[in-house]
Design an enzyme around this catalytic site. Structure first.
Site, PDB file in Angstrom:
ATOM      1  N   PRO A  34      -5.345  -1.793  -6.202  1.00 49.49           N
ATOM      2  CA  PRO A  34      -6.215  -2.776  -6.859  1.00 49.49           C
ATOM      3  C   PRO A  34      -7.401  -3.148  -5.977  1.00 49.49           C
ATOM      4  CG  PRO A  34      -4.156  -3.800  -6.128  1.00 49.49           C
ATOM      5  CD  PRO A  34      -3.996  -2.323  -5.948  1.00 49.49           C
ATOM      6  N   THR A  52      -0.948 -15.820  -0.094  1.00 52.62           N
ATOM      7  CA  THR A  52      -0.849 -17.136   0.539  1.00 52.62           C
ATOM      8  C   THR A  52      -0.793 -17.028   2.065  1.00 52.62           C
ATOM      9  OG1 THR A  52       0.344 -19.245   0.520  1.00 52.62           O
ATOM     10  CG2 THR A  52       1.683 -17.262   0.443  1.00 52.62           C
ATOM     11  N   ASP A 101       7.810   5.523   0.320  1.00 54.64           N
ATOM     12  CA  ASP A 101       8.361   6.642   1.095  1.00 54.64           C
ATOM     13  C   ASP A 101       7.835   6.683   2.529  1.00 54.64           C
ATOM     14  OD1 ASP A 101       5.744   7.388   0.661  1.00 54.64           O
ATOM     15  OD2 ASP A 101       6.208   9.438   0.010  1.00 54.64           O
ATOM     16  N   ASP A 116      -5.778 -18.049   1.910  1.00 58.00           N
ATOM     17  CA  ASP A 116      -5.302 -19.371   1.506  1.00 58.00           C
ATOM     18  C   ASP A 116      -5.924 -20.393   2.458  1.00 58.00           C
ATOM     19  OD1 ASP A 116      -3.969 -21.740   1.104  1.00 58.00           O
ATOM     20  OD2 ASP A 116      -1.961 -20.896   1.208  1.00 58.00           O
ATOM     21  N   HIS A 167       0.832  -1.205   0.000  1.00 54.49           N
ATOM     22  CA  HIS A 167       0.000   0.000   0.000  1.00 54.49           C
ATOM     23  C   HIS A 167       0.867   1.256   0.000  1.00 54.49           C
ATOM     24  CE1 HIS A 167      -4.344  -1.252   1.016  1.00 54.49           C
ATOM     25  NE2 HIS A 167      -3.695  -2.346   0.619  1.00 54.49           N
ATOM     26  N   SER A 210      -2.873 -23.602   3.520  1.00 51.07           N
ATOM     27  CA  SER A 210      -1.684 -23.402   4.374  1.00 51.07           C
ATOM     28  C   SER A 210      -1.502 -21.911   4.642  1.00 51.07           C
ATOM     29  CB  SER A 210      -0.435 -23.986   3.708  1.00 51.07           C
ATOM     30  OG  SER A 210      -0.253 -23.451   2.403  1.00 51.07           O
ATOM     31  N   VAL A 220       1.133   4.127  -3.468  1.00 53.41           N
ATOM     32  CA  VAL A 220       0.626   5.498  -3.290  1.00 53.41           C
ATOM     33  C   VAL A 220       1.811   6.415  -2.992  1.00 53.41           C
ATOM     34  CG1 VAL A 220      -0.900   7.008  -1.960  1.00 53.41           C
ATOM     35  CG2 VAL A 220      -1.577   4.629  -2.411  1.00 53.41           C
TER      36      VAL A 220
END
Length: 325
Positions: A163, A194, A75, A245, A67, A248, A71
């Site tokens: 996304p 996962t 930084d 997931d 994230h 596992s 954006v």
């Protein structure tokens, strides 16, 4: 005339090569070799201690890094307290353990007199991300360092930069390509799911109200639907977290891709990687070879760590990761 034109084309080409290599040349492994030579060990120990307290440390830190980089670049602007990026709905679900991991690691680094106020929060987040991958069984990799911390963090800057669960392949590729990441990079980074978790409110539409004519997304495994309905029944708190997931969830492995082959991708944006013919072969490759996935992930996470970085005299070295100096 032809000679001048050729010289101009060559000069422009050389300039493009120079610009494209500029960021990676300024980021380098061993950046703190003289100023804080033990920084990687200090961060490793701090992250391990936090991880021993709660497993959520791992997925929370990984998601925080993603994230942050998508954006305004890598930084550490995501670390700045409200009013900031953290007020946007896409960031409000970020688990507090990710932020706490960086804060604890920063405190550990700055407790060393030789390192105090010399290592950026952005670099600490990048290092912490590597450590949580390793702690969950994923690959180790060299982390390029030299990032500076940003001074700007706004709610508005997050809009349309991350996304979404319902994205199709074109939308995913378009968003990742803006940051110099290929389709293979995008699929490899998606593999981090996962060890990820999501909230019921982000996926319930797929199993209860997919479309006006179809209640359940036809691409989802029917046995998986039963499991999901048990974990996220109608009327449940939309903030309830479930593993991405189902096989596992605490191991960084290639099970995510094997799940996609069986229709067990939690989000539409997960399952589309297998249902779309353009990306299916890569999913199959990663499902069949954990080594192929691990190598692709190392390449992708390294490229992600270069996105929009501040180096040299740009930005600052934040004394407190939650506020600008």
């Amino acid at each position: 005339m032809e000679k001048n034109t050729s010289q101009t084309i060559f000069s422009n080409f050389f300039l493009l090569l120079l610009l494209s290599s500029c960021v990676s040349a300024q980021l380098r492994t061993g950046f703190y070799q003289n100023s804080c030579p033990n920084v990687e060990t200090i961060v490793r120990n701090a992250v391990r201690q936090k991880f021993q307290q709660t497993f959520v440390t791992a997925p929370a830190t990984l998601r925080l890094f993603f994230h942050d980089c998508f954006v305004r670049g890598c930084d550490a602007s995501i670390m700045i307290a409200s009013p900031s990026e953290r007020d946007h709905p896409d960031d409000m679900s970020l688990a507090g353990d990710g932020f706490d991991t960086v804060v604890k690691a920063k405190q550990a680094v700055d407790s060393n007199p030789n390192c105090r106020n010399k290592v950026s929060c952005a670099d600490i987040l990048a290092l912490a991300t590597r450590e949580v991958v390793v702690l969950t069984g994923g690959p180790s990799y060299p982390v390029e360092l030299g990032r500076r911390d940003g001074r700007i963090s706004t709610k508005a800057s997050v809009q349309s930069q991350l996304p979404q669960p319902e994205f199709n392949l074109n939308q995913l590729n378009g968003m990742f390509s803006r940051h110099g990441l290929s389709q293979t990079d995008m699929i490899a980074l998606s593999g981090a799911h996962t060890i990820g978790f999501a909230h019921c409110g982000k996926m319930s539409k797929r199993i209860y109200n997919f479309s006006p004519t179809t209640r359940i997304d036809p691409s989802i495994n029917r046995g998986y639907v039963v499991q999901l309905k048990q974990m996220c029944p109608i009327g449940v708190d939309v903030r309830i977290a479930i593993n991405m997931d189902p096989t596992s969830p605490r191991t960084f492995d290639n099970a995510y891709f094997k799940n996609l082959q069986q229709g067990k991708g939690l989000f539409t944006s997960d399952q589309i990687l297998f249902t779309d013919q353009r990306s299916r072969s890569t999913v199959n490759s990663f499902a069949n070879s954990e080594g192929a996935f691990r190598q692709a992930f190392i390449t992708a996470i390294t490229k992600l760590g270069r996105v929009g970085v501040l180096t040299g005299n740009a930005g600052e070295i934040r004394r407190d990761c939650s506020r600008v100096n």
